[in-house]
Design an enzyme around this catalytic site. Structure first.
Site, PDB file in Angstrom:
ATOM      1  N   GLY A 151      -0.140  -5.025   0.567  1.00 52.39           N
ATOM      2  CA  GLY A 151      -1.276  -4.754  -0.289  1.00 52.39           C
ATOM      3  C   GLY A 151      -1.140  -5.594  -1.583  1.00 52.39           C
ATOM      4  CD  GLU A 188      -3.684  -7.303   2.486  1.00 56.84           C
ATOM      5  OE1 GLU A 188      -4.554  -7.627   3.244  1.00 56.84           O
ATOM      6  OE2 GLU A 188      -3.355  -6.377   1.983  1.00 56.84           O
ATOM      7  CB  ALA A 208      -0.890   0.092   1.455  1.00 58.14           C
ATOM      8  CD  GLU A 261       0.474  -6.216   5.558  1.00 61.47           C
ATOM      9  OE1 GLU A 261      -0.114  -5.988   4.424  1.00 61.47           O
ATOM     10  OE2 GLU A 261       1.018  -7.295   5.694  1.00 61.47           O
TER      11      GLU A 261
END
Length: 697
Positions: free
Chosen positions: A104, A107, A65, A127
């Site tokens: 991310g 993901e 992210a 994370e």
């Protein structure tokens, strides 16, 4: 065609190829999300397209992210919106991975129907390193693919899993053959189309969750097995809870629980502290007064003077990076012993599986032992690691000045001493600086780079580049007694010793600091290092508890006794002998002992460190407060989930710290006198983070 500035769209043999090109790491920023979303929409409505490939340009797949968006108003489409579009696409979507698929990015790949990767790729959900858990379904989808135990290990360790292992785990469907990932991904997508393979949705997989449901003790065992590793951190426990939700709840309910846990962490102090630590390390690389494009000196060969614990550890850093080292000692016995320790360290690493026998041979082949300082004549960098005494170091540098070639960098590993005084013993002070490694030097991440008054700018730039080469976090600091880390440590140690005389016992102080988050307290650390470091039996005067212990032969863990009693298993136990010694010494000093609360121990150990940090900032010894934090996070065991002293002080409240320092000054004297910068910041409502002082040095 270009969808937007960072996403390209093309159709090859009936396969839509959506390419993200957003340097440096293709982070999932708002423009990336919007471009991919539009690309998938276009492909699903195009009758000429039978499958979709999502791939990235540059050096990596989406590496996570865009954390600069954290705490800001959300921008559509959200990552979850994009995931839903891909997962529910009526045509097969293949994620093509090279470099790293992290956070991310992984993901996003997990909502594709299939995943292909080059053998050199790796995948991970890191994370927890910034105090968070996966927030876009990673904790719910990953265990459905790789199994619950493997998912727990991946998420809580933040480990990057190599592609071959990821393939074996079921995370990847195919390993691409050949150098052209795009061609391999298109060919694989066409095979999926031709074979009519199903649109496999990870969210619908359940077999590996069923296996976990059949092992009800799995989560308790995982917690127990990692309790020491996770001590104090919230994110690993929250990750475990999220994976538990994947096992015990329907998918959508598990996603909701993951989101709740993620949000709680994001809004808490630990994630703020760990994100601060993450960026602080990166800020430390930007040195005031040193241009990013400053030319650096070539370091092809390194000399190390001193083959003891520090010198040997320093040498290993360069050997492991493939840089030849000349190791110099004054006696054959000391040299052979030092080389033997280096070899054993490498061999032990190979036994643990961290390296191979070939690595041991390669590293040792780069090492040359010598008894002659003249053998350093062709070295580009020479690091002195001899006894911590100014006269000895000045003598070494004066002799080195006559031996080293022009342009060679001369560095001292001193922990406290004046770099300018050392440099003055040479005819080339511009080539001299401090390179303060931390013990064990081959393991600890911090490298304090001490800039002397005359140190050349290109020497600093070279040292910073070299720190990265040997996998250290370099922090440039100015020249003063103890620099940043040890100067602040001295303030803590002073109060720890006073507290022990006034009424606390060593294990009380150690327990409070351990519970705060340090790996160990100051007295346990002294025992581990050896109480006789820097102690001279001929000059010992029984004037401190430490001297008395050394005089008794209680010199720490190595002698079986120091502040603590050390039993065969090396467990440190409170010592009745030490307690009696302290009580008698306090009585002779006329100190009336009293009960001391844990809160006072913590304040008196930590607030003076913050105060010293404020002085260091104002004097320009550190360029910014985050550099101080990085020193303590990487070199002294400050708990990462507290973000460093100066960050922690902001959370604690500068007015509170100032008030307590003033109160302590009234009782204990001017060593608690508040730093002028601290007083000004409180008066102005300012913060350490915003303070712009003089450059370090």
């Amino acid at each position: 065609m270009k969808i937007n500035s960072v996403v390209d769209y093309a159709v090859e043999a009936g396969v839509a190829v959506i390419t993200v090109d957003s340097p440096p790491v293709n982070a999932l920023s708002a423009p990336v999300r919007a471009g991919v979303y539009r690309g998938v929409e276009t492909a699903t409505t195009d009758a000429a397209v039978g499958a979709i490939v999502l791939i990235c340009a540059g050096r990596t797949f989406c590496a996570g992210a865009d954390i600069t968006e954290f705490g800001k108003p959300p921008v559509s489409p959200l990552l979850q919106d994009l995931q839903s579009l891909i997962e529910n696409a009526p045509k097969p979507v293949v994620a093509a991975i090279h470099g790293t698929a992290l956070g991310g990015g992984l993901e996003l790949a997990l909502v594709a129907h299939y995943r292909i990767a080059v053998p050199a790729a790796s995948c991970g959900l890191p994370e927890v390193n910034i105090g968070l858990i996966p927030g876009a379904g990673g904790s719910q989808r990953l265990p459905r693919v790789v199994g619950v135990e493997a998912a727990l290990e991946m998420i809580t360790s933040a480990r990057h899993v190599p592609a071959a292992q990821a393939h074996a785990m079921g995370l990847l469907d195919v390993l691409a053959q050949g150098p052209d990932l795009r061609a391999a991904a298109v060919a694989f997508a066409r095979r999926v189309m031709a074979e009519g393979r199903p649109l496999r949705k990870v969210r619908e997989l359940d077999a590996k969750l069923q296996a976990a449901r059949a092992a009800p003790g799995l989560f308790a065992e995982f917690r127990a097995g990692h309790a020491r590793q996770f001590r104090g951190f919230l994110a690993p426990e929250y990750a475990i809870r999220a994976v538990e939700a994947a096992v015990n709840l329907p998918f959508d309910a598990g996603i909701a629980e993951e989101k709740r846990l993620f949000r709680e962490l994001l809004e808490g102090s630990q994630s703020a502290a760990q994100r601060h630590a993450f960026f602080a390390e990166r800020r430390a690389a930007k040195v005031p007064g040193v241009p990013a494009d400053m030319p650096t000196r070539t370091i092809a060969r390194v000399g190390v003077i001193g083959a003891g614990t520090m010198g040997g550890g320093i040498a290993m850093n360069f050997l492991s990076a493939g840089i030849p080292v000349v190791l110099v000692e004054t006696s054959r016995e000391a040299l052979d012993r030092g080389i033997g320790v280096i070899r054993r360290n490498y061999e032990n690493s190979a036994k643990r599986g961290a390296s191979g026998a070939a690595d041991v041979a390669r590293n040792m082949a780069l090492l040359t032992g010598s008894l002659a300082l003249g053998d350093l004549a062709d070295c580009d960098l020479v690091i002195e690691a001899v006894f911590e005494q100014m006269a000895i170091k000045q003598d070494v540098f004066a002799r080195l000045d006559r031996v080293a070639k022009p342009g060679a960098i001369l560095a001292s590993n001193t922990s406290y001493l004046d770099i300018d005084a050392i440099a003055a013993s040479t005819s080339r002070p511009g080539d001299v600086l401090g390179l303060h490694f931390f013990s064990p030097a081959n393991i600890m991440r911090l490298l304090e780079i001490v800039r002397g008054r005359d140190t050349a700018v290109d020497v600093i730039a070279t040292a910073m580049k070299l720190a990265r080469t040997i996998a250290k976090v370099g922090v440039v600091v100015g020249n003063c007694h103890g620099f940043v880390g040890n100067r602040m440590l001295a303030a803590r140690n002073r109060e720890a010793d006073r507290l022990v005389l006034e009424g606390a016992l060593p294990w009380d102080v150690d327990r409070v600091l351990y519970e705060f988050g340090f790996p160990m307290g100051p007295f346990r650390m002294r025992d581990l290092a050896g109480l006789d470091i820097g102690w001279d039996a001929a000059k010992s005067s029984s004037s401190t508890v430490r001297e008395l212990l050394c005089e008794m032969g209680r010199r720490g863990q190595k002698t079986g006794a120091g502040y603590y009693d050390h039993h065969a298993a090396r467990n440190a136990a409170p010592s009745a002998v030490t307690e009696r010694l302290i009580l008698d010494f306090a009585a002779r000093q006329g100190v009336a002992r009293r009960a001391i609360a844990d809160e006072e121990i913590l304040e008196r150990c930590l607030y003076p460190m913050v105060n010293e940090g404020a002085k260091i900032l104002e004097e320009g010894i550190a360029a910014r407060s985050s550099d101080i934090d990085t020193v303590w996070l990487c070199g002294y065991g400050w708990p990462r989930y507290r973000g460093g002293q100066m960050f922690w002080a902001e959370l604690e409240g500068l007015p509170k710290i100032l008030g307590r320092l003033r109160a302590l000054q009234q009782v204990h004297g001017d060593e608690f006198r508040p730093a002028p910068l601290l007083e000004r910041l409180v008066a102005q409502g300012g913060s350490f983070h915003d303070f712009a002082g003089p450059d370090a040095g």
